[in-house]
Write an enzyme that holds these catalytic residues in place. Structure first.
Site, short mmCIF file in Angstrom:
data_model
loop_
_atom_site.label_atom_id
_atom_site.label_comp_id
_atom_site.label_asym_id
_atom_site.label_seq_id
_atom_site.Cartn_x
_atom_site.Cartn_y
_atom_site.Cartn_z
N HIS A 90 0.85 -1.20 0.00
CA HIS A 90 0.00 0.00 0.00
C HIS A 90 0.88 1.24 0.00
CE1 HIS A 90 1.14 0.31 4.24
NE2 HIS A 90 0.78 1.57 4.13
N ALA B 291 21.73 -4.67 -1.83
CA ALA B 291 21.31 -4.03 -0.59
C ALA B 291 20.94 -2.57 -0.83
CB ALA B 291 22.44 -4.12 0.44
#
Length: 174
Positions: free
Chosen positions: A96, A136
């Site tokens: 969301h 990363a």
């Protein structure tokens, strides 16, 4: 473009102001407790059990969530992770996003044998293909094809699947 469902904000306030009209307070509270338990447990099988059973996430066999991974607290059931994938330390997976004028909800699909590096953020509505490697501290704001090495903020393809295969072959020859 990410695949998200868009909903306009109601009234004169931003979309987050109306959060509990879009998702149940009790669902968010329950999910928060389950996620916090899972974030701190050292047992991968326990994490997967909690995610599958209480959050209704699709989690593949032998998939590993590292310490402090943060799945979406409001819509975790929209997250799917394939078999034998690794989700790195402190990664956030969002299904969301609340904006001023609207909120968006979208499925996140992470394929099989995917490696997600530590401190990565995955936005709603993206798909990461089988065998992809995400470095990363990456912001995954678009789909990632299978077998590629990608990273950065925003994410970029660093090596294609063909280049990755060629690199592996060169390494095994030496």
């Amino acid at each position: 473009m990410r695949r998200t469902e868009r909903y306009p904000a109601k009234g004169d306030a931003n979309s987050l102001w109306h959060i509990y009209q879009t998702v149940s307070f009790f669902k968010v509270a329950k999910n928060f407790v389950i996620i916090q338990l899972a974030r701190y447990t050292a047992f991968i099988s326990v994490k997967n059990f909690l995610y599958r059973t209480f959050l209704k996430m699709e989690v593949g066999k032998k998939t590993s969530f590292a310490l402090m991974v943060m799945p979406d607290v409001m819509f975790p059931e929209r997250i799917k992770v394939g078999d034998n994938s690794i989700i790195g330390f402190n990664t956030t997976i969002l299904a969301h996003e609340y904006l001023i004028d609207e909120y968006r909800i979208g499925d996140v699909t992470i394929g099989k044998n995917v490696l997600i590096g530590a401190n990565t953020t995955i936005l709603p509505g993206v798909e990461i293909g089988d065998g992809a490697v995400i470095s990363a501290a990456t912001l995954v704001n678009r789909d990632i094809p299978p077998g590629v090495f990608a990273g950065g903020n925003p994410v970029k393809i660093i090596y294609t699947s063909e280049e990755m295969l060629a690199r592996k072959q060169r390494l095994t020859e030496h």
